[in-house]
Design an enzyme around this catalytic site. Structure first.
Site, PDB file in Angstrom:
ATOM      1  N   HIS A 118       5.942 -13.037   7.489  1.00 37.17           N
ATOM      2  CA  HIS A 118       6.174 -11.482   6.947  1.00 37.17           C
ATOM      3  C   HIS A 118       7.477 -11.409   6.047  1.00 37.17           C
ATOM      4  CE1 HIS A 118       6.402  -7.327   7.497  1.00 37.17           C
ATOM      5  NE2 HIS A 118       5.116  -7.200   7.908  1.00 37.17           N
ATOM      6  N   ARG A 168       3.290  -5.443  17.423  1.00 39.07           N
ATOM      7  CA  ARG A 168       1.864  -4.855  17.010  1.00 39.07           C
ATOM      8  C   ARG A 168       0.927  -6.149  17.753  1.00 39.07           C
ATOM      9  NH1 ARG A 168       1.834  -3.193  11.219  1.00 39.07           N
ATOM     10  NH2 ARG A 168       2.595  -4.996  11.140  1.00 39.07           N
ATOM     11  N   ASP A 174      -1.907  -8.926  12.233  1.00 37.89           N
ATOM     12  CA  ASP A 174      -3.341  -9.561  11.607  1.00 37.89           C
ATOM     13  C   ASP A 174      -3.772 -10.827  12.396  1.00 37.89           C
ATOM     14  OD1 ASP A 174      -3.683  -7.381   9.748  1.00 37.89           O
ATOM     15  OD2 ASP A 174      -2.225  -8.776   8.294  1.00 37.89           O
ATOM     16  N   HIS A 211      -1.767  -9.079   2.070  1.00 35.30           N
ATOM     17  CA  HIS A 211      -1.403  -7.718   2.436  1.00 35.30           C
ATOM     18  C   HIS A 211      -2.557  -7.668   3.741  1.00 35.30           C
ATOM     19  CE1 HIS A 211       0.442  -3.830   3.430  1.00 35.30           C
ATOM     20  NE2 HIS A 211      -0.142  -3.102   2.280  1.00 35.30           N
ATOM     21  N   SER A 240       0.598  -1.204   0.054  1.00 35.57           N
ATOM     22  CA  SER A 240      -0.008   0.043  -0.126  1.00 35.57           C
ATOM     23  C   SER A 240       0.880   1.244   0.001  1.00 35.57           C
ATOM     24  CB  SER A 240      -0.976   0.090   1.042  1.00 35.57           C
ATOM     25  OG  SER A 240      -0.373  -0.253   2.575  1.00 35.57           O
TER      26      SER A 240
HETATM   27  N1  AMX Z   1       1.597 -20.171   5.817  1.00 38.25           N
HETATM   28  C1  AMX Z   1       2.200 -20.855   5.010  1.00 38.25           C
HETATM   29  N2  AMX Z   1       3.164 -20.817   4.065  1.00 38.25           N
HETATM   30  C2  AMX Z   1       3.805 -19.300   4.323  1.00 38.25           C
HETATM   31  C3  AMX Z   1       3.201 -18.535   5.108  1.00 38.25           C
HETATM   32  C4  AMX Z   1       2.273 -18.905   5.952  1.00 38.25           C
HETATM   33  N3  AMX Z   1       1.700 -18.111   6.892  1.00 38.25           N
HETATM   34  N4  AMX Z   1       4.138 -17.691   5.100  1.00 38.25           N
HETATM   35  C5  AMX Z   1       4.999 -17.805   4.063  1.00 38.25           C
HETATM   36  N5  AMX Z   1       4.885 -19.072   3.661  1.00 38.25           N
HETATM   37  C6  AMX Z   1       5.252 -19.856   2.541  1.00 38.25           C
HETATM   38  C7  AMX Z   1       5.322 -18.781   1.359  1.00 38.25           C
HETATM   39  O1  AMX Z   1       3.897 -18.917   0.645  1.00 38.25           O
HETATM   40  C8  AMX Z   1       6.301 -19.218   0.382  1.00 38.25           C
HETATM   41  O2  AMX Z   1       5.904 -20.507  -0.336  1.00 38.25           O
HETATM   42  P1  AMX Z   1       6.382 -20.875  -1.861  1.00 38.25           P
HETATM   43  O3  AMX Z   1       7.821 -20.902  -1.770  1.00 38.25           O
HETATM   44  O4  AMX Z   1       5.838 -22.267  -2.089  1.00 38.25           O
HETATM   45  O5  AMX Z   1       5.894 -19.728  -2.663  1.00 38.25           O
HETATM   46  C9  AMX Z   1       7.651 -19.499   1.416  1.00 38.25           C
HETATM   47  O6  AMX Z   1       6.783 -19.640   2.636  1.00 38.25           O
HETATM   48  C10 AMX Z   1       8.577 -18.310   1.744  1.00 38.25           C
HETATM   49  O7  AMX Z   1       7.900 -17.316   1.849  1.00 38.25           O
HETATM   50  P2  AMX Z   1       8.477 -16.100   2.579  1.00 38.25           P
HETATM   51  O8  AMX Z   1       9.468 -15.450   2.081  1.00 38.25           O
HETATM   52  O9  AMX Z   1       8.690 -16.510   4.071  1.00 38.25           O
HETATM   53  O10 AMX Z   1       7.496 -15.039   2.592  1.00 38.25           O
HETATM   54  P3  AMX Z   1       7.116 -13.724   1.571  1.00 38.25           P
HETATM   55  O11 AMX Z   1       7.922 -12.574   1.861  1.00 38.25           O
HETATM   56  O12 AMX Z   1       7.149 -14.344   0.433  1.00 38.25           O
HETATM   57  O13 AMX Z   1       5.479 -13.526   1.984  1.00 38.25           O
HETATM   58  C11 AMX Z   1       3.718 -13.151   3.421  1.00 38.25           C
HETATM   59  C12 AMX Z   1       5.259 -12.720   3.335  1.00 38.25           C
HETATM   60  C13 AMX Z   1       3.292 -12.250   4.566  1.00 38.25           C
HETATM   61  C14 AMX Z   1       2.793 -12.738   2.259  1.00 38.25           C
HETATM   62  C15 AMX Z   1       3.544 -14.711   3.724  1.00 38.25           C
HETATM   63  O14 AMX Z   1       4.378 -14.857   4.843  1.00 38.25           O
HETATM   64  C16 AMX Z   1       1.994 -14.896   3.983  1.00 38.25           C
HETATM   65  O15 AMX Z   1       1.425 -15.300   2.893  1.00 38.25           O
HETATM   66  N6  AMX Z   1       1.430 -14.791   5.073  1.00 38.25           N
HETATM   67  C17 AMX Z   1       0.386 -15.169   5.398  1.00 38.25           C
HETATM   68  C18 AMX Z   1      -0.754 -13.933   5.121  1.00 38.25           C
HETATM   69  C19 AMX Z   1      -0.414 -12.748   5.912  1.00 38.25           C
HETATM   70  O16 AMX Z   1      -0.388 -12.930   7.287  1.00 38.25           O
HETATM   71  N7  AMX Z   1      -0.529 -11.529   5.260  1.00 38.25           N
HETATM   72  C20 AMX Z   1      -0.249 -10.520   6.218  1.00 38.25           C
HETATM   73  C21 AMX Z   1       1.136  -9.699   6.013  1.00 38.25           C
HETATM   74  C22 AMX Z   1       1.051  -8.463   6.907  1.00 38.25           C
HETATM   75  C23 AMX Z   1       0.333  -7.580   6.350  1.00 38.25           C
HETATM   76  O17 AMX Z   1       0.581  -6.895   5.244  1.00 38.25           O
HETATM   77  N8  AMX Z   1      -0.870  -7.070   6.938  1.00 38.25           N
END
Ligand code: AMX
Length: 421
Positions: free
Chosen positions: A309, A318, A364, A263, A233
């Site tokens: 994250h 937080r 979250d 996000h 964002s």
């Molecule tokens: N559950 C399961 N798998 C997860 C995970 C989770 N909570 N977090 C990361 N992974 C997986 C990824 O999907 C990725 O898998 P892939 O290699 O098969 O594509 C692998 O672990 C490596 O990812 P990463 O480098 O640790 O994370 P990222 O920087 O690519 O993504 C985020 C970060 C937040 C999008 C990811 O951790 C996620 O999808 N979390 C769940 C959704 C969430 O909580 N989002 C909120 C973020 C905060 C916000 O903006 N409000």
């Protein structure tokens, strides 16, 4: 000129001078190589943006103007905005002036309420929030100043005015859309005798009369306000406003990014996950039951919402702040208990799976269960709460970048064939 403009006036020329001197003296210095993996991997870790308002480190999390967020859990959104945009804690006089400036705009223009009312009943609340802000673009002083030929170095002044109006209006837009979208009755007017932003937002939502509901709304607005410049964002508003699009365009676009499940939508997904867990077992599940449920979800290719994250490698402070709120206000319902049990189990599961770089919870994972506990049970709405707060940081970042004279953003893209070569 307002007290905020006066405060920022000297800073604007200092920021422009600092930027110019960095370019002159270090313009050719390298900040490291950009790897192919970074280009293909969402630019993760590429130092490509300036953000003065806040920073996020892997081992500590959010600092606002270099103050850890855990030291700011008692401040108001008004104090947060002042700190983000000026770099200083507000004096009582400054705070009073800011509250007065905000209070002029708590009541949402009727054409915005009409716009929201005209949207189909199954519109997502985030689409309504973004549309409500976009509808207000006609109010932009920034656009009018640009059209009148105001020089680029002066445009930040009208951006401050737009920001004040936008930050003050967005709680009313969000509250109105809550009441319209979820059939809560008529739109509630702001308080006649209280110009506090979070008190007004809590009141206009009409969710609860409990004094601690107002405190939760205050805390919510402070904790989500900013998270440095590289998240979806913030970067969206940065890119859009770099084209000299005004803050209404920029925040509306940023909210569309916040609406994504990776996000801001994660808080909605988190509560859905908690409710799913409870419904599946028909009771508050044990830690073993949660472990099995989490594994099944991972095996089905789904993420665990609220965990992981892109930057953080520890529990989000937080999350810890919301946990402290739950404890000090005695919020101990089933959902909060499940949040706690998930926290006891999921980091171990994610570590064992070995994919997520950060197995710890982000903000979250907690926020939705608290909103639910106070009676806001429509979890499609939760990202709107996030958006109201995030508007404070987005506007602060845009004002500082405009004061600095940041140019249009235009990185270079490559084809896959060019990359392979
Ligand atoms: N559950 C399961 N798998 C997860 C995970 C989770 N909570 N977090 C990361 N992974 C997986 C990824 O999907 C990725 O898998 P892939 O290699 O098969 O594509 C692998 O672990 C490596 O990812 P990463 O480098 O640790 O994370 P990222 O920087 O690519 O993504 C985020 C970060 C937040 C999008 C990811 O951790 C996620 O999808 N979390 C769940 C959704 C969430 O909580 N989002 C909120 C973020 C905060 C916000 O903006 N409000």
């Amino acid at each position: 000129m307002s007290i905020l403009h006066e405060k920022l006036l000297a800073q604007a020329s200092e920021l422009r001078a600092k930027r110019a001197s960095l370019i002159k003296e270090h313009g050719e210095d390298s900040l490291g190589d950009v790897t192919v993996e970074a280009v293909l991997g969402g630019m993760r870790g590429v130092p490509a943006l300036v953000c003065e308002t806040s920073s996020v480190s892997a081992d500590e999390g959010l600092r606002i103007r270099n103050i850890p967020i855990m030291e700011l859990t008692n401040i108001t959104p008004e104090e947060t905005f002042w700190l983000l945009v000026t770099g200083d804690r507000a004096t009582q006089t400054e705070l009073t002036a800011l509250k007065e400036a905000f209070a002029k705009y708590y009541e949402v223009p009727s054409y915005v309420v009409d716009t929201l009312s005209a949207m189909p009943k199954d519109s997502h609340p985030m689409a309504m929030l973004s549309a409500g802000i976009l509808a207000m673009e006609r109010e932009s002083e920034f656009r009018k100043a640009y059209d009148a030929g105001t020089g680029k170095d002066e445009l930040w002044k009208s951006m401050v005015n737009d920001s004040v109006r936008l930050i003050a209006s967005i709680p009313g837009i969000a509250a109105a859309l809550y009441r319209i979208r979820f059939n809560k009755g008529s739109v509630i007017k702001p308080l006649a005798n209280d110009n506090d932003l979070s008190n007004n937002f809590a009141h206009m939502l009409g969710v609860s009369d409990d004094a601690s509901w107002k405190d939760l709304v205050r805390l919510y607005l402070v904790l989500h306000s900013d998270h440095e410049g590289g998240n979806v964002s913030a970067m969206t508003s940065y890119v859009v406003s770099s084209a000299l699009s005004d803050p209404y365009y920029s925040v509306s676009a940023a909210l569309c990014g916040l609406a994504g499940p990776l996000h801001g939508l994660a808080n909605q997904e988190c509560l859905r996950f908690i409710i799913e867990v409870k419904e599946k077992f028909g009771h508050v599940p044990s830690e073993d039951e949660i472990r099995d449920f989490a594994w099944n979800r991972l095996k089905g290719g789904q993420v665990i919402p609220g965990y992981g994250h892109a930057v953080l490698r520890v529990t989000d402070p937080r999350f810890t702040a919301f946990h402290a709120f739950a404890q000090s206000h005695g919020v101990t319902d089933d959902n909060v208990t499940i949040v706690q049990r998930i926290f006891n189990v999921v980091p171990g599961v994610l570590q064992e799976q070995g994919k997520a770089k950060n197995p710890w919870p982000n903000v979250d994972a907690y926020s939705g269960s608290l909103l639910y506990a106070y009676g806001m049970t429509e979890f499609d709405y939760y990202t709107v709460m996030f958006g109201v707060s995030r508007a404070i940081g987005l506007c602060s970042q845009m004002v500082v970048n405009r004061m600095m004279g940041s140019p249009i953003v235009r990185p270079k893209s490559l084809t896959l064939a060019e990359l392979a070569k």
